[in-house]
Design a protein around this motif. Structure first.
Motif, PDB file in Angstrom:
ATOM      1  N   SER A 286       0.830  -1.204   0.000  1.00  0.00           N
ATOM      2  CA  SER A 286       0.000   0.000   0.000  1.00  0.00           C
ATOM      3  C   SER A 286       0.867   1.257   0.000  1.00  0.00           C
ATOM      4  CB  SER A 286      -0.927   0.001   1.216  1.00  0.00           C
ATOM      5  OG  SER A 286      -1.605   1.235   1.324  1.00  0.00           O
ATOM      6  N   LEU A 287       0.691   2.103  -0.990  1.00  0.00           N
ATOM      7  CA  LEU A 287       1.441   3.354  -1.067  1.00  0.00           C
ATOM      8  C   LEU A 287       0.966   4.334   0.004  1.00  0.00           C
ATOM      9  CD1 LEU A 287       1.574   3.848  -4.953  1.00  0.00           C
ATOM     10  CD2 LEU A 287       3.240   2.746  -3.456  1.00  0.00           C
ATOM     11  N   VAL A 288      -0.325   4.307   0.334  1.00  0.00           N
ATOM     12  CA  VAL A 288      -0.830   5.165   1.406  1.00  0.00           C
ATOM     13  C   VAL A 288      -0.219   4.763   2.741  1.00  0.00           C
ATOM     14  CG1 VAL A 288      -2.901   5.795   2.704  1.00  0.00           C
ATOM     15  CG2 VAL A 288      -2.985   5.702   0.211  1.00  0.00           C
ATOM     16  N   ASN A 289      -0.124   3.461   2.973  1.00  0.00           N
ATOM     17  CA  ASN A 289       0.488   2.978   4.217  1.00  0.00           C
ATOM     18  C   ASN A 289       1.953   3.391   4.299  1.00  0.00           C
ATOM     19  OD1 ASN A 289      -0.042   0.955   6.585  1.00  0.00           O
ATOM     20  ND2 ASN A 289       1.931   0.360   5.758  1.00  0.00           N
ATOM     21  N   THR A 290       2.657   3.293   3.173  1.00  0.00           N
ATOM     22  CA  THR A 290       4.063   3.701   3.139  1.00  0.00           C
ATOM     23  C   THR A 290       4.204   5.195   3.429  1.00  0.00           C
ATOM     24  OG1 THR A 290       4.549   1.970   1.528  1.00  0.00           O
ATOM     25  CG2 THR A 290       6.145   3.756   1.722  1.00  0.00           C
ATOM     26  N   ARG A 291       3.273   5.985   2.896  1.00  0.00           N
ATOM     27  CA  ARG A 291       3.343   7.428   3.124  1.00  0.00           C
ATOM     28  C   ARG A 291       3.038   7.769   4.576  1.00  0.00           C
ATOM     29  NH1 ARG A 291       5.076  11.363   3.703  1.00  0.00           N
ATOM     30  NH2 ARG A 291       4.794  13.401   2.714  1.00  0.00           N
ATOM     31  N   LEU A 292       2.037   7.143   5.162  1.00  0.00           N
ATOM     32  CA  LEU A 292       1.698   7.410   6.558  1.00  0.00           C
ATOM     33  C   LEU A 292       2.775   6.910   7.510  1.00  0.00           C
ATOM     34  CD1 LEU A 292      -2.131   6.549   6.613  1.00  0.00           C
ATOM     35  CD2 LEU A 292      -1.076   8.815   6.688  1.00  0.00           C
ATOM     36  N   ASN A 293       3.546   5.938   7.067  1.00  0.00           N
ATOM     37  CA  ASN A 293       4.629   5.411   7.901  1.00  0.00           C
ATOM     38  C   ASN A 293       5.724   6.445   8.147  1.00  0.00           C
ATOM     39  OD1 ASN A 293       4.653   2.901   9.179  1.00  0.00           O
ATOM     40  ND2 ASN A 293       4.778   1.815   7.233  1.00  0.00           N
ATOM     41  N   GLN A 294       5.691   7.536   7.401  1.00  0.00           N
ATOM     42  CA  GLN A 294       6.669   8.594   7.639  1.00  0.00           C
ATOM     43  C   GLN A 294       6.389   9.334   8.935  1.00  0.00           C
ATOM     44  OE1 GLN A 294       6.994  11.100   4.195  1.00  0.00           O
ATOM     45  NE2 GLN A 294       7.432   9.402   2.811  1.00  0.00           N
ATOM     46  N   SER A 295       5.187   9.142   9.474  1.00  0.00           N
ATOM     47  CA  SER A 295       4.898   9.679  10.795  1.00  0.00           C
ATOM     48  C   SER A 295       5.477   8.732  11.842  1.00  0.00           C
ATOM     49  CB  SER A 295       3.381   9.812  10.989  1.00  0.00           C
ATOM     50  OG  SER A 295       3.071  10.141  12.326  1.00  0.00           O
ATOM     51  N   PRO A 296       6.259   9.206  12.793  1.00  0.00           N
ATOM     52  CA  PRO A 296       6.930   8.310  13.742  1.00  0.00           C
ATOM     53  C   PRO A 296       5.967   7.449  14.544  1.00  0.00           C
ATOM     54  CG  PRO A 296       7.830  10.538  13.877  1.00  0.00           C
ATOM     55  CD  PRO A 296       6.617  10.617  13.027  1.00  0.00           C
ATOM     56  N   LEU A 297       4.775   7.961  14.853  1.00  0.00           N
ATOM     57  CA  LEU A 297       3.858   7.230  15.711  1.00  0.00           C
ATOM     58  C   LEU A 297       3.082   6.162  14.967  1.00  0.00           C
ATOM     59  CD1 LEU A 297       2.608   6.999  18.555  1.00  0.00           C
ATOM     60  CD2 LEU A 297       0.891   8.683  17.845  1.00  0.00           C
ATOM     61  N   PHE A 298       2.915   6.305  13.667  1.00  0.00           N
ATOM     62  CA  PHE A 298       2.035   5.412  12.909  1.00  0.00           C
ATOM     63  C   PHE A 298       2.470   3.952  13.018  1.00  0.00           C
ATOM     64  CE2 PHE A 298       0.681   3.316   8.948  1.00  0.00           C
ATOM     65  CZ  PHE A 298      -0.676   3.534   9.024  1.00  0.00           C
ATOM     66  N   ALA A 299       3.764   3.699  12.931  1.00  0.00           N
ATOM     67  CA  ALA A 299       4.259   2.322  12.974  1.00  0.00           C
ATOM     68  C   ALA A 299       4.077   1.684  14.341  1.00  0.00           C
ATOM     69  CB  ALA A 299       5.722   2.270  12.567  1.00  0.00           C
ATOM     70  N   THR A 300       3.888   2.478  15.379  1.00  0.00           N
ATOM     71  CA  THR A 300       3.732   1.931  16.735  1.00  0.00           C
ATOM     72  C   THR A 300       2.285   1.591  17.057  1.00  0.00           C
ATOM     73  OG1 THR A 300       3.436   4.112  17.762  1.00  0.00           O
ATOM     74  CG2 THR A 300       5.692   3.318  17.477  1.00  0.00           C
ATOM     75  N   LEU A 301       1.351   1.917  16.173  1.00  0.00           N
ATOM     76  CA  LEU A 301      -0.068   1.651  16.421  1.00  0.00           C
ATOM     77  C   LEU A 301      -0.410   0.216  16.041  1.00  0.00           C
ATOM     78  CD1 LEU A 301      -1.479   4.947  14.878  1.00  0.00           C
ATOM     79  CD2 LEU A 301      -1.039   4.474  17.302  1.00  0.00           C
ATOM     80  N   ASP A 302      -1.497  -0.301  16.617  1.00  0.00           N
ATOM     81  CA  ASP A 302      -1.920  -1.653  16.258  1.00  0.00           C
ATOM     82  C   ASP A 302      -2.654  -1.624  14.923  1.00  0.00           C
ATOM     83  OD1 ASP A 302      -4.271  -0.440  16.951  1.00  0.00           O
ATOM     84  OD2 ASP A 302      -4.943  -2.002  18.327  1.00  0.00           O
ATOM     85  N   PHE A 303      -2.907  -2.815  14.364  1.00  0.00           N
ATOM     86  CA  PHE A 303      -3.463  -2.885  13.005  1.00  0.00           C
ATOM     87  C   PHE A 303      -4.842  -2.226  12.895  1.00  0.00           C
ATOM     88  CE2 PHE A 303      -5.968  -4.913   9.699  1.00  0.00           C
ATOM     89  CZ  PHE A 303      -5.154  -4.708   8.599  1.00  0.00           C
ATOM     90  N   PRO A 304      -5.795  -2.472  13.829  1.00  0.00           N
ATOM     91  CA  PRO A 304      -7.101  -1.795  13.684  1.00  0.00           C
ATOM     92  C   PRO A 304      -6.991  -0.274  13.648  1.00  0.00           C
ATOM     93  CG  PRO A 304      -7.272  -3.587  15.267  1.00  0.00           C
ATOM     94  CD  PRO A 304      -5.815  -3.430  14.957  1.00  0.00           C
ATOM     95  N   THR A 305      -6.061   0.298  14.426  1.00  0.00           N
ATOM     96  CA  THR A 305      -5.907   1.752  14.415  1.00  0.00           C
ATOM     97  C   THR A 305      -5.305   2.223  13.099  1.00  0.00           C
ATOM     98  OG1 THR A 305      -5.583   1.708  16.807  1.00  0.00           O
ATOM     99  CG2 THR A 305      -4.940   3.712  15.656  1.00  0.00           C
ATOM    100  N   ARG A 306      -4.278   1.512  12.632  1.00  0.00           N
ATOM    101  CA  ARG A 306      -3.699   1.878  11.326  1.00  0.00           C
ATOM    102  C   ARG A 306      -4.745   1.765  10.227  1.00  0.00           C
ATOM    103  NH1 ARG A 306       0.433  -1.665  13.109  1.00  0.00           N
ATOM    104  NH2 ARG A 306      -0.083  -3.156  11.464  1.00  0.00           N
ATOM    105  N   ASN A 307      -5.586   0.745  10.331  1.00  0.00           N
ATOM    106  CA  ASN A 307      -6.618   0.558   9.318  1.00  0.00           C
ATOM    107  C   ASN A 307      -7.668   1.661   9.382  1.00  0.00           C
ATOM    108  OD1 ASN A 307      -7.455  -1.195   7.155  1.00  0.00           O
ATOM    109  ND2 ASN A 307      -9.200  -1.765   8.408  1.00  0.00           N
TER     110      ASN A 307
END
Length: 536
Positions: A286-307
């Motif tokens: 997912s390109l959107v997921n890759t882009r949001l991963n640039q936020s430091p906190l995004f990768a630390t969230l669980d899957f339902p929150t990222r979704n």
């Protein structure tokens, strides 16, 4: 559905050229939906399964491809049921449709899955699929909905391919049965050869199919064409069609072998599709997921929150003129700009996350920036949320009044006079409570449909609590004797072992003044002094 078998590099090149060729449209031509095609495929596969089972029951040999179908039909049914559940009409209509080409009117992701299956001979490999999708998106990004639909469309294409092979299996089995019946009828002792009339053969005036020729040649193997009229007829008939019996038999065997391999690949891929972690694959492409991963906190969230972040991006893109990647960029830009105006560490962390603008209090500001146009359901939801408990009570009161007004007006018109007005008022007072209950039920249903639950964002602590989130969990309890203390400590140990480790500490919160001497002694036995650490 079998094309040239591509290598990984050639498959990636094909994905890029496919992305250039596939254009989408907002007004696609009307075609038979994938759900309707799936139901038709299911009927054909069931018919082929029953035909193959009948062949086995009657003691006739079947090809290995038919055996694969018989042994794994339960798996095929499971795949069809899963597609029915995972492809509702609303979701299907949201998928971008192709403007032209052989799949015009069908979802773009369906054409992508078709190309992958055709050029891999229905053999699914997760790494190859990942590289194929990645290569496609280097040219043309796919939407979040399309990436989630990859698993569904792969199942649909595999079922479609198996349906075509099943039709071939049934047709070829019928030709072989006809050849067996003909051979059994005409294989007679040599002294009866002169009485045979070759012109009465049922296929004397029609071209012979390869399975028919191969099966008949198998039955006539070892017979002399100079003495057996059937062998001579078969050779002359095949020669008139521009071939030889040996070449036709070889071609039929190659075709049967290729079909066996493809059916095996389809069944194996169906097993594999059910075992893949599609959520992990989705996030990796997912390109959107890759882009949001640039936020430091995004990768630390669980899957339902990222979704929930990604679902908000998808929703905002559908209601505006921006693409999903552009919506993600706006959310990140808004979070970056909010950092400059935030005061305090907590407020900085809160506003500096794109989720503040996607699913939290900053959402209205982002909607205004994007020119978001909410749907009717979203407008109702916003109205309910802004009205709060006062709006909920007002809605119940309004519905109660409407129910009573409709009921009493109907009774008054049926009574035909004003002499019953007093009784109607009394009836209205008595019906106030049941009308309120009905109105409460209707209001709750409406709110559940329009608003729905909104889970709180959560951190991903599947690997344990990190050191920077060191947490103490205190369990309040009353201790009266040593036996109860033993029981509480055992429960505490169970909680500790079930927590998955990490910087998580459990403690009993008790009233020491209530402890007896024996209980205090027991606690001192379990207590361990802290380890002294050097100041250096």
């Amino acid at each position: 559905m079998r094309g040239e078998l591509f290598s990984v590099e050639r498959l990636e090149q094909h994905a890029g050229s496919l992305a250039l060729a596939q254009g989408i449209t907002d007004t696609p031509p009307k075609v038979l939906s994938l759900s309707a095609r799936l139901e038709d495929n299911a009927k054909v596969l069931l018919k082929a399964y029953r035909a193959s089972a009948l062949e086995v029951a009657e003691g006739r040999d079947i090809v290995p491809a038919a055996t694969w179908l018989l042994d794994n039909y339960h798996l095929i049914e499971a795949q069809i049921r899963e597609v029915r559940d995972d492809l509702p009409p609303g979701y299907y209509h949201q998928l971008p449709k192709l403007a032209e080409g052989p799949f015009a009117g069908y979802p773009r992701v369906f054409g992508l899955a078709w190309a992958f299956v055709v050029h891999t001979d229905s053999h699914l490999d997760i790494d190859t699929l990942h590289d194929f999708i990645t290569a496609y998106q280097r040219v043309q990004p796919l939407t979040i909905g399309e990436l989630w639909a990859v698993a569904i469309t792969l199942r649909i294409v595999l079922v479609e391919n198996l349906r075509r092979l099943a039709e071939q299996i049934v047709s070829e089995q019928s030709a072989r049965n006809e050849a067996d019946a003909l051979a059994s009828q005409w294989l007679v002792p040599e002294e009866l050869y002169p009485t045979l009339d070759i012109s009465t053969l049922p296929r004397s005036t029609t071209p012979l199919e390869d399975p028919f020729v191969a099966q008949l040649a198998k039955r006539l193997r070892g017979l002399d064409p100079r003495t057996n009229p059937m062998v001579d007829w078969l050779e002359r008939k095949v020669r008139s069609q521009g071939g030889s019996v040996d070449n036709v038999v070889q071609r039929a065997q190659q075709h049967q072998g290729a079909a066996n391999v493809t059916v095996r690949n389809i069944i194996t891929s169906m097993h594999f599709v059910s075992s893949i972690d599609w959520a992990e694959l989705f996030e990796s492409v997912s390109l959107v997921n890759t882009r949001l991963n640039q936020s430091p906190l995004f990768a630390t969230l669980d899957f339902p929150t990222r979704n929930s972040y990604r679902s908000a991006v998808e929703q905002l893109a559908r209601g505006s003129d921006w693409q999903e990647l552009e919506v993600a960029e706006h959310a990140l830009a808004a979070a970056h700009a909010a950092l400059a105006n935030a005061e305090g560490a907590i407020e900085t962390a809160r506003r500096g996350d794109p989720g503040y603008f996607l699913i939290a209090a900053g959402r209205p500001a982002l909607e205004r920036t994007l020119g978001f146009r909410p749907s009717l359901r979203q407008r109702i939801r916003q109205g309910f949320v802004s009205a709060g408990i006062g709006g909920y009570v007002s809605l119940i009161a309004l519905m109660t009044a409407a129910l009573l007004a409709v009921t009493l007006t109907g009774l008054w018109s049926l009574s035909g006079g004003e002499s019953v007005t007093g009784w109607l008022w009394l009836l209205g007072l008595l019906g106030l409570l049941p009308a309120t209950e009905i109105a409460t039920l209707l209001a709750s249903r409406l709110i559940i449909f329009c608003v729905g639950p909104k889970p709180l964002p959560s951190l991903d602590l599947s690997e344990g609590v990190p050191a920077n989130l060191h947490t103490l969990i205190a369990v309040p309890t009353l201790l009266t004797n040593a036996a109860e203390l033993h029981e509480q400590i055992e429960r505490l140990e169970v909680h500790h072992l079930a927590s998955g480790g990490g910087a998580l500490v459990y403690a009993l919160l008790t009233d020491g003044s209530m402890l007896s001497t024996n209980t205090s002694t027991t606690m001192r036995r379990y207590w361990r002094p802290p380890v002294k650490r050097s100041r250096n």
